[in-house]
Write an enzyme that holds these catalytic residues in place. Structure first.
Site, PDB file in Angstrom:
ATOM      1  N   LEU A   1       0.834  -1.194   0.000  1.00  0.00           N
ATOM      2  CA  LEU A   1       0.000   0.000   0.000  1.00  0.00           C
ATOM      3  C   LEU A   1       0.871   1.247   0.000  1.00  0.00           C
ATOM      4  CD1 LEU A   1      -2.749  -1.048   2.565  1.00  0.00           C
ATOM      5  CD2 LEU A   1      -2.626  -1.502   0.100  1.00  0.00           C
ATOM      6  N   ASP A   2       1.909   1.226   0.828  1.00  0.00           N
ATOM      7  CA  ASP A   2       2.840   2.359   0.878  1.00  0.00           C
ATOM      8  C   ASP A   2       3.543   2.551  -0.457  1.00  0.00           C
ATOM      9  OD1 ASP A   2       2.812   3.806   3.272  1.00  0.00           O
ATOM     10  OD2 ASP A   2       3.990   2.305   4.338  1.00  0.00           O
ATOM     11  N   HIS A   3       4.200   1.511  -0.930  1.00  0.00           N
ATOM     12  CA  HIS A   3       4.983   1.645  -2.157  1.00  0.00           C
ATOM     13  C   HIS A   3       4.086   1.931  -3.355  1.00  0.00           C
ATOM     14  CE1 HIS A   3       9.060   0.530  -0.760  1.00  0.00           C
ATOM     15  NE2 HIS A   3       8.400  -0.122   0.183  1.00  0.00           N
TER      16      HIS A   3
END
Length: 457
Positions: A355-357
């Site tokens: 989700l972050d990347h």
């Protein structure tokens, strides 16, 4: 429509340009019950295509360079923190109190990597900094009670929910109304005029652009790390006294400079920086920076023509909009951790902080497309993303898929490199954003957090 085509359409890109993307599939990387490999490739692919599109514009408007999306490069980059070595030392991972815990009726996940978050968690639970004491305290409470108590104290804890439970939540309803990447024209500022890029080296579509980076943790820094790769002068600003995790900064600090600045005490310096900025990227909770005059409309009023990029955990609207959040917690709330549960029924996690990347590359793509749009129609621009909305997109792509592809032992070696830095000898993941003539590595190594002067080059 493929995920890449769908994402590109949502960014306002010309559909014909999708044919310029050439994937290299390596099945089994980022193995998961959810389609993480396909999702990650689409996020990187639209970012690289947006970069190639802008590069073509800045070199005379010829054919958009071909884009290569190699699953091996993408998978390596999506776990870049695991590959980082500083003088041979591996990066520190989650702190002991950042984990899943049994509660009286289920599970809860906490996040306590930062000292201030750890202190708030312990204060809310009334326990010492002892995992056994924390486990005992949580075992006697319901997961939702823990979530609310810790959140009220300014800490981070989220109860495990099933996908159905999340779908019934008011915040899920708010997030569902959002596009994957929100794009807003803020005013009628004149069209952006780009100088031609130098053809003597790698093709750098963001060359000459200045980016103020007011982000922390992973998603925002991944976005600005990508803009730095593409030639932008990226200056990260952090408030003095709010610590950063050294390894995390090293991993996401490639290509950038880092300075400390008090937005109240050094307001004149910030306004000088804003006056020269082309892009401002923020990663704090919605509304948290408004009191400093850093809302999108306020920034555009003082710096017409700016691109404002905003990242949040839960979205800009809904009852959880003002809550703190991280990738691991969003996975737990949105049902992803339930979908990834292990054979014994305990909660699981994605094979990467996807989700972050993924959100980081989508945000960078949104900025690059906003810059291309400005060349055509002008206007200050707002680009906005949220981890929870990214999670919804990933979950929606699962379809009838109930088991992932078998894992692979593909070596990451082709997508790792080394260099010397002021921090020591670094081993790190190469960028997955790859287009014909584009850069293969960052122009500068990361330095110490806050060690640079708050000024433009």
């Amino acid at each position: 429509m493929t995920p890449l085509a769908s994402f590109w359409s949502g960014l306002g890109g010309q559909s014909a340009l999708v044919t310029r993307v050439f994937p290299v599939e390596r099945r089994g990387v980022l193995s998961s019950r959810l389609p993480v490999r396909e999702f990650a490739g689409a996020c990187v692919g639209v970012c690289a295509l947006a970069a190639a599109e802008l590069a073509a514009r800045r070199t005379g408007g010829g054919e958009v360079p071909a884009v290569r999306v190699d699953d091996g490069a993408v998978a390596t980059a999506f776990v870049s923190e695991r590959h980082l070595r500083t003088d041979g030392r591996a990066a520190e991972s989650f702190a002991p109190l950042s984990r899943f815990w049994r509660t009286a009726d289920g599970w809860v996940r906490t996040h306590a990597n930062y000292p201030h978050h750890r202190a708030r968690l312990l204060a809310a639970l009334g326990t010492p900094e002892d995992p056994d004491a924390v486990a005992a305290a949580l075992a006697g409470r319901s997961a939702r009670e823990v979530e609310e108590t810790v959140t009220a104290a300014g800490g981070l804890a989220v109860a495990l929910r099933t996908p159905e439970e999340w779908a019934a939540h008011e915040q899920a309803t708010a997030v569902a109304r959002l596009p994957l990447v929100e794009r807003v024209r803020l005013d009628s500022a004149p069209a952006r005029e780009f100088a031609a890029v130098d053809g003597g080296g790698p093709l750098l579509p963001a060359a000459g652009l200045r980016v103020l980076d007011l982000t922390r943790v992973i998603a925002g820094p991944v976005a600005t790390r990508t803009l730095a790769l593409l030639g932008a002068d990226v200056l990260r600003l952090d408030p003095p006294g709010l610590p950063e995790l050294p390894d995390q900064h090293t991993d996401t600090g490639l290509g950038k400079r880092s300075a400390l600045l008090d937005l109240v005490g050094d307001r004149e310096r910030f306004e000088e920086l804003l006056a020269g900025a082309d892009v401002v990227v923020t990663g704090y909770r919605p509304g948290a920076l408004d009191r400093f005059g850093l809302g999108a409309e306020a920034l555009a009023e003082r710096r017409p023509g700016v691109v404002v990029a905003q990242l949040s955990a839960w979205g800009a609207t809904g009852p959880w909009a003002g809550r703190r959040g991280f990738d691991s917690l969003v996975q737990v709330a949105t049902g992803i951790a339930h979908a990834e549960r292990g054979p014994e029924g305990g909660p699981g996690a994605l094979p990467a902080q996807a989700l972050d990347h993924g959100t980081g590359y989508l945000l960078a793509a949104g900025v690059l497309r906003a810059l291309s749009d400005q060349a055509e129609a002008g206007g200050s621009r707002l680009v906005r993303v949220a981890l929870a909305r990214t999670a919804a997109e990933l979950a929606a792509g699962a379809g009838d898929r109930v088991t992932g592809e078998p894992g692979t032992d593909l070596s990451p070696a082709p997508w790792l490199t080394e260099r010397d830095s002021t921090l020591g000898r670094l081993r790190y993941a190469l960028p997955p954003v790859d287009f014909e003539g584009g850069p293969r590595d960052w122009s500068r190594a990361p330095g110490a957090w806050g060690a640079d002067t708050a000024r433009w080059l």
